[in-house]
Design a protein around this motif. Structure first.
Motif, PDB file in Angstrom:
ATOM      1  N   UNK A 138       5.843 -14.831  -8.682  1.00  0.00           N
ATOM      2  CA  UNK A 138       4.636 -14.052  -8.970  1.00  0.00           C
ATOM      3  C   UNK A 138       4.741 -12.713  -8.276  1.00  0.00           C
ATOM      4  N   UNK A 139       4.037 -11.724  -8.827  1.00  0.00           N
ATOM      5  CA  UNK A 139       4.039 -10.389  -8.230  1.00  0.00           C
ATOM      6  C   UNK A 139       2.721  -9.696  -8.538  1.00  0.00           C
ATOM      7  N   UNK A 140       2.098  -9.155  -7.518  1.00  0.00           N
ATOM      8  CA  UNK A 140       0.886  -8.362  -7.692  1.00  0.00           C
ATOM      9  C   UNK A 140       0.902  -7.261  -6.643  1.00  0.00           C
ATOM     10  N   UNK A 141      -0.204  -6.538  -6.507  1.00  0.00           N
ATOM     11  CA  UNK A 141      -0.172  -5.383  -5.620  1.00  0.00           C
ATOM     12  C   UNK A 141      -1.534  -5.145  -4.978  1.00  0.00           C
ATOM     13  N   UNK A 142      -1.519  -4.403  -3.865  1.00  0.00           N
ATOM     14  CA  UNK A 142      -2.755  -3.946  -3.233  1.00  0.00           C
ATOM     15  C   UNK A 142      -2.721  -2.425  -3.213  1.00  0.00           C
ATOM     16  N   UNK A 143      -3.241  -1.805  -2.170  1.00  0.00           N
ATOM     17  CA  UNK A 143      -3.354  -0.346  -2.158  1.00  0.00           C
ATOM     18  C   UNK A 143      -2.006   0.351  -2.172  1.00  0.00           C
ATOM     19  N   UNK A 144      -1.034  -0.197  -1.450  1.00  0.00           N
ATOM     20  CA  UNK A 144       0.271   0.471  -1.344  1.00  0.00           C
ATOM     21  C   UNK A 144       1.450  -0.474  -1.475  1.00  0.00           C
ATOM     22  N   UNK A 145       1.199  -1.782  -1.607  1.00  0.00           N
ATOM     23  CA  UNK A 145       2.291  -2.749  -1.514  1.00  0.00           C
ATOM     24  C   UNK A 145       2.397  -3.661  -2.734  1.00  0.00           C
ATOM     25  N   UNK A 146       3.630  -3.941  -3.130  1.00  0.00           N
ATOM     26  CA  UNK A 146       3.886  -5.040  -4.062  1.00  0.00           C
ATOM     27  C   UNK A 146       3.938  -6.315  -3.240  1.00  0.00           C
ATOM     28  N   UNK A 147       3.223  -7.334  -3.642  1.00  0.00           N
ATOM     29  CA  UNK A 147       3.222  -8.622  -2.946  1.00  0.00           C
ATOM     30  C   UNK A 147       3.931  -9.623  -3.844  1.00  0.00           C
ATOM     31  N   UNK A 148       5.032 -10.162  -3.369  1.00  0.00           N
ATOM     32  CA  UNK A 148       5.944 -10.925  -4.223  1.00  0.00           C
ATOM     33  C   UNK A 148       6.167 -12.329  -3.665  1.00  0.00           C
ATOM     34  N   UNK A 149       6.142 -13.311  -4.557  1.00  0.00           N
ATOM     35  CA  UNK A 149       6.545 -14.682  -4.253  1.00  0.00           C
ATOM     36  C   UNK A 149       7.853 -14.951  -4.985  1.00  0.00           C
TER      37      UNK A 149
END
Length: 477
Positions: free
Chosen positions: A418-429
């Motif tokens: 999975x991959x999503x994002x916040x203000x400045x970061x890609x958050x990846x599993x």
């Protein structure tokens, strides 16, 4: 738990991102009519009230945003379930309802129930709604109830869950509220020193995302401090309200950009041009918008001692601003835009001194960072060992090419869960962290990579993260 809290921190960014709209509307309104607060100008009143419509409903924004962000599919039914959950608990535990349930006069109801409409309850409602979505969104009911199957079942279950939560909160909330009040008062009672402590822990908790929980206590109306709300609606105490915001301006507008300059000047000669492009963009982002993550993440893990120093200096800045009663406020973050908008607000007090303080802190940041980097040979940007050096520019800056390269570095479809994002970061599993080619990702010019778990990592992209995430989304289809 750590991963869960990080997801919560990311989810809170969605509702928090709405606040600049309120800041712009109210800032312009107060700029037009700084003394009458709208009473002397129809246009000012219109703008101020329009902004207040957002500020006054932050708990609802939190309920909807957290429910949406914490739901596994980020579906609209989760968001509406967050709203349903919030409406149930705030109605059941309102002062009038509690008086009715207990058979007492409204005046005799515990003051805690008068504060049930707060950010903490909003976040709790969102978390419960998200949990209900993750549990019941795929449930199939018998044929005669089939209409209520799946996602239609989620708001119903959220309402039921909040009835149970309301029954528990009926006994727990007054105790929790009292503890929160005591915590807030224990810090606020310390005056300027308390503001300094808050500033220190605010920065120190950034890597975990827990700074949002701390902000809720001091910035919003959880325990009555409501530093942002009272600053913008003019209901606070001049020279006092804003003490949990003002000290951030010297740091975000001046201190951190100066730290970036120090990293540039201490970079290896052949790397200076590359580092300059990065710190210039990140420094301007920090100065103009108050978004500090690109700069902070550029040294947070490369040189953690510097980050602790940064947290200490932030606490010192809040202490100084509070001690001298220099105040300014923000709707989103302590950047130039919010500073200009807040200068003529009724609660602003000698805001120009924050610029003077900022210039002093720029000098302090620059020389402290430069000294520590050189003295202890810290591997900040441009100082990495030859076999670890990171290319900070890319031959092709298009989002599509950048996304393609990052996605390939993550291991592609076979490795990315999975991959999503916040203000400045890609958050990846990912399936296997060993299949991630960190050097390939770094060579694209991203700000950094943060390994947060055995199967979790963050890619620090910067303010354009949404566009990179959108392109990766196309690759995953």
């Amino acid at each position: 738990m750590k991963k869960y809290l990080q997801r919560l921190g990311r989810s809170l960014m969605l509702p928090v991102a709405v606040l600049p709209a309120a800041a712009i509307l109210m800032g312009i309104g107060y700029w037009i009519d700084p003394s009458g607060w709208g009473s002397d100008s129809v246009l000012a009143a219109f703008l101020i009230k329009a902004g207040a419509s957002i500020i006054d409903h932050i708990p609802i924004l939190f309920a909807v945003g957290v429910a949406f962000g914490m739901a596994k599919d980020k579906d609209g039914s989760a968001a509406i379930s967050g709203l349903v959950a919030f409406l149930v608990v705030t109605t059941m535990l309102s002062t009038n309802t509690v008086a009715l349930l207990l058979g007492i006069d409204v005046e005799s109801v515990d003051a805690a129930f008068g504060k049930i409409d707060n950010a903490f309850i909003g976040i709790l409602s969102g978390l419960i709604a998200a949990a209900m979505y993750n549990r019941f969104s795929q449930v199939k009911l018998p044929d005669f109830l089939a209409f209520f199957s799946g996602k239609r079942l989620v708001p119903i279950m959220s309402a039921v869950a909040m009835l149970v939560a309301s029954a528990l909160l009926f006994y727990i909330w007054p105790i929790v509220f009292g503890a929160l009040v005591s915590f807030g008062e224990s810090i606020s009672a310390l005056g300027a020193f308390g503001a300094g402590l808050y500033g220190f822990f605010n920065r120190l908790l950034i890597p975990t995302g827990l700074h949002h929980a701390l902000n809720t206590v001091f910035w919003f109306d959880t325990v009555g401090i409501n530093d942002i709300g009272k600053f913008w609606d003019g209901s606070g105490v001049k020279g006092v309200t804003g003490m949990y915001q003002a000290g951030f301006f010297p740091i975000m507008m001046f201190g951190l950009p100066a730290a970036g300059l120090a990293m540039y000047h201490t970079a290896k000669t052949k790397r200076k041009k590359q580092v300059a492009s990065l710190v210039l963009a990140a420094g301007f982002t920090s100065f103009f918008t108050g978004v500090t993550e690109p700069l902070e993440f550029s040294f947070m893990f490369l040189a953690p001692v510097l980050y602790v120093v940064h947290a200490i200096l932030t606490g010192l800045s809040l202490f100084i601003a509070a001690a001298f009663h220099w105040t300014a406020g923000f709707g989103f973050s302590a950047g130039f835009v919010d500073y200009i908008l807040s200068m003529r607000l009724p609660m602003a007090n000698v805001p120009l001194m924050l610029v003077v303080q900022g210039l002093v802190f720029a000098v302090v940041y620059y020389f402290v960072f430069r000294f520590l980097i050189v003295k202890f040979d810290m591997k900040t940007l441009g100082r990495e060992d030859e076999d670890e050096e990171v290319a900070t520019t890319s031959s092709d800056t298009s989002f599509a090419k950048l996304a393609t390269e990052i996605y390939a570095g993550l291991g592609g479809a076979s490795n990315v869960s999975s991959i999503n994002y916040c203000a400045t970061r890609l958050r990846v599993e990912v399936e296997d962290i060993k299949n991630v080619d960190q050097q390939r990702i770094k060579n694209t010019g991203v700000y950094g990579i943060n390994i947060v778990g055995p199967n979790s990592l963050q890619v620090i992209v910067g303010a354009n993260v949404q566009f990179v995430a959108d392109e990766i989304g196309k690759l995953r289809k």
